[in-house]
Design an enzyme around this catalytic site. Structure first.
Site, PDB file in Angstrom:
ATOM      1  N   SER A 162      31.340  79.486   0.006  1.00 57.44           N
ATOM      2  CA  SER A 162      32.357  80.455   0.400  1.00 57.44           C
ATOM      3  C   SER A 162      31.840  81.417   1.467  1.00 57.44           C
ATOM      4  O   SER A 162      32.556  81.754   2.413  1.00 57.44           O
ATOM      5  CB  SER A 162      32.815  81.231  -0.839  1.00 57.44           C
ATOM      6  OG  SER A 162      33.644  82.304  -0.483  1.00 57.44           O
TER       7      SER A 162
ATOM      8  N   ASP B 165      29.991  59.089  -4.931  1.00 58.11           N
ATOM      9  CA  ASP B 165      30.266  58.131  -6.002  1.00 58.11           C
ATOM     10  C   ASP B 165      29.148  58.064  -7.033  1.00 58.11           C
ATOM     11  O   ASP B 165      27.975  58.272  -6.721  1.00 58.11           O
ATOM     12  CB  ASP B 165      30.460  56.722  -5.417  1.00 58.11           C
ATOM     13  CG  ASP B 165      31.844  56.508  -4.857  1.00 58.11           C
ATOM     14  OD1 ASP B 165      32.820  56.812  -5.569  1.00 58.11           O
ATOM     15  OD2 ASP B 165      31.953  56.033  -3.715  1.00 58.11           O
TER      16      ASP B 165
ATOM     17  N   TYR C  21      28.165  52.530  -7.260  1.00 61.17           N
ATOM     18  CA  TYR C  21      28.108  52.561  -5.802  1.00 61.17           C
ATOM     19  C   TYR C  21      26.955  51.714  -5.282  1.00 61.17           C
ATOM     20  O   TYR C  21      25.817  51.841  -5.724  1.00 61.17           O
ATOM     21  CB  TYR C  21      27.945  54.000  -5.314  1.00 61.17           C
ATOM     22  CG  TYR C  21      27.910  54.093  -3.807  1.00 61.17           C
ATOM     23  CD1 TYR C  21      29.083  54.030  -3.069  1.00 61.17           C
ATOM     24  CD2 TYR C  21      26.718  54.216  -3.123  1.00 61.17           C
ATOM     25  CE1 TYR C  21      29.067  54.101  -1.690  1.00 61.17           C
ATOM     26  CE2 TYR C  21      26.688  54.293  -1.741  1.00 61.17           C
ATOM     27  CZ  TYR C  21      27.863  54.236  -1.033  1.00 61.17           C
ATOM     28  OH  TYR C  21      27.837  54.303   0.336  1.00 61.17           O
TER      29      TYR C  21
ATOM     30  N   GLU D  19      29.486  66.887   7.358  1.00 62.83           N
ATOM     31  CA  GLU D  19      30.228  67.104   8.593  1.00 62.83           C
ATOM     32  C   GLU D  19      30.458  68.598   8.727  1.00 62.83           C
ATOM     33  O   GLU D  19      31.025  69.216   7.827  1.00 62.83           O
ATOM     34  CB  GLU D  19      31.575  66.376   8.568  1.00 62.83           C
ATOM     35  CG  GLU D  19      31.453  64.867   8.543  1.00 62.83           C
ATOM     36  CD  GLU D  19      31.601  64.281   7.157  1.00 62.83           C
ATOM     37  OE1 GLU D  19      32.225  64.910   6.290  1.00 62.83           O
ATOM     38  OE2 GLU D  19      31.082  63.181   6.930  1.00 62.83           O
TER      39      GLU D  19
ATOM     40  N   GLN E 119      20.350  56.433   2.008  1.00 64.25           N
ATOM     41  CA  GLN E 119      20.214  57.030   3.341  1.00 64.25           C
ATOM     42  C   GLN E 119      19.243  58.203   3.337  1.00 64.25           C
ATOM     43  O   GLN E 119      19.179  58.973   2.393  1.00 64.25           O
ATOM     44  CB  GLN E 119      21.574  57.457   3.886  1.00 64.25           C
ATOM     45  CG  GLN E 119      22.221  58.606   3.162  1.00 64.25           C
ATOM     46  CD  GLN E 119      23.618  58.891   3.693  1.00 64.25           C
ATOM     47  OE1 GLN E 119      24.201  58.126   4.443  1.00 64.25           O
ATOM     48  NE2 GLN E 119      24.171  60.017   3.289  1.00 64.25           N
TER      49      GLN E 119
ATOM     50  N   LEU F 179      29.783  80.906   3.840  1.00 59.08           N
ATOM     51  CA  LEU F 179      29.789  80.251   5.151  1.00 59.08           C
ATOM     52  C   LEU F 179      31.217  79.982   5.618  1.00 59.08           C
ATOM     53  O   LEU F 179      31.522  80.090   6.803  1.00 59.08           O
ATOM     54  CB  LEU F 179      28.972  78.964   5.108  1.00 59.08           C
ATOM     55  CG  LEU F 179      27.470  79.171   4.924  1.00 59.08           C
ATOM     56  CD1 LEU F 179      26.767  77.848   4.639  1.00 59.08           C
ATOM     57  CD2 LEU F 179      26.871  79.857   6.135  1.00 59.08           C
ATOM     58  N   GLY F 180      32.093  79.631   4.702  1.00 54.15           N
ATOM     59  CA  GLY F 180      33.496  79.431   5.044  1.00 54.15           C
ATOM     60  C   GLY F 180      34.125  80.697   5.609  1.00 54.15           C
ATOM     61  O   GLY F 180      34.977  80.643   6.497  1.00 54.15           O
TER      62      GLY F 180
END
Length: 180
Positions: free
Chosen positions: A97, A113, A156, A123, A163, A99-100
Site C-alpha cells: 500500500s 500456482d 504447476y 511487472e 526461474q 508504494l501504491g
C-alpha cells in the site's frame, strides 16, 4: 482458506514452504513480505510485440543499490527471495500500500500456482508524473497464501518453474500460439 502468520511460519519451519533468503520479521499477520532483487528488464525498440514470435528488444540490467522508474514507465523486476510452494498451497502477489500511494503499480499477474518454485517476476508501472527511486532489498510486495480445498490433480510445471532473475514473457511457448 487464507493462511495466518502462525501457519506461514509453521510451513516454513517444516520445510514445506521454502523461502530463501528467509527473514522471519517479514511474516505479517496474513502475508509474507518479499524484497526487491537486483535485476530489471526494459522493453526497448519500436514496433509491434508479436506474441507468437517471442520477446525481442528486452534488455536485462543488474543494479547495485537503486534504480529510478520513470513516469509512465513499465518494466519487469524480480524478488530477492526464491520460493517453493507445496502442492496444496497457492499464493497471491499484492503490492504494498505504501508504494501504491506513490503511484507504483506492482503485479505479477497476481497469482502463483500451487507447486511453483522460483523467483517471482514482477511487472512494475509508475503512474506518477515523477520518477520513483526503488532500492535493492527493500520490501516491494507481499504474498498471501491460501490452502487448496483438496490436492490438485497436477501441480504447476509450467514454463516459469525454477526461474531465477527477471524473466520476460514466454507467451510464445503457449500451445495455442506455437507455429505449425
Amino acid at each position: 482458506m487464507i493462511l495466518s502468520d502462525r501457519s506461514i511460519r509453521e510451513l516454513i519451519e517444516k520445510g514445506e514452504l521454502k523461502v530463501e533468503p528467509y527473514e522471519p520479521s517479514h511474516v505479517q499477520c496474513s502475508s509474507l513480505d518479499l524484497r526487491l532483487g537486483n535485476q530489471i528488464a526494459l522493453y526497448e525498440g519500436e514496433g509491434v510485440i508479436d506474441v507468437k514470435k517471442g520477446t525481442k528488444g528486452v534488455r536485462i540490467l543488474e543494479f547495485e543499490e537503486y534504480f529510478d522508474i520513470m513516469p509512465k514507465q513499465f518494466l519487469l523486476a524480480t524478488t530477492l527471495e526464491y520460493i517453493s510452494l507445496p502442492p496444496y498451497v497457492t499464493a497471491f502477489v499484492e503490492g504494498r500500500s505504501s508504494l501504491g500511494r506513490l503511484g507504483l503499480f506492482i503485479e505479477n499477474a497476481g497469482w502463483v500456482d500451487a507447486g511453483f518454485e522460483g523467483q517471482i517476476t514482477l511487472e512494475l508501472f509508475n503512474a506518477n508524473d515523477r520518477p520513483i527511486r526503488l532500492y535493492r532489498g527493500m520490501r516491494i510486495c507481499q504474498l498471501v497464501f491460501a490452502r487448496l480445498d483438496r490436492p490438485p490433480e497436477r501441480v504447476y510445471s509450467g514454463k516459469y518453474k525454477g526461474q531465477k532473475g527477471v524473466v520476460p514473457s514466454r507467451i510464445h511457448m503457449d500451445e495455442e500460439l506455437k507455429s505449425e
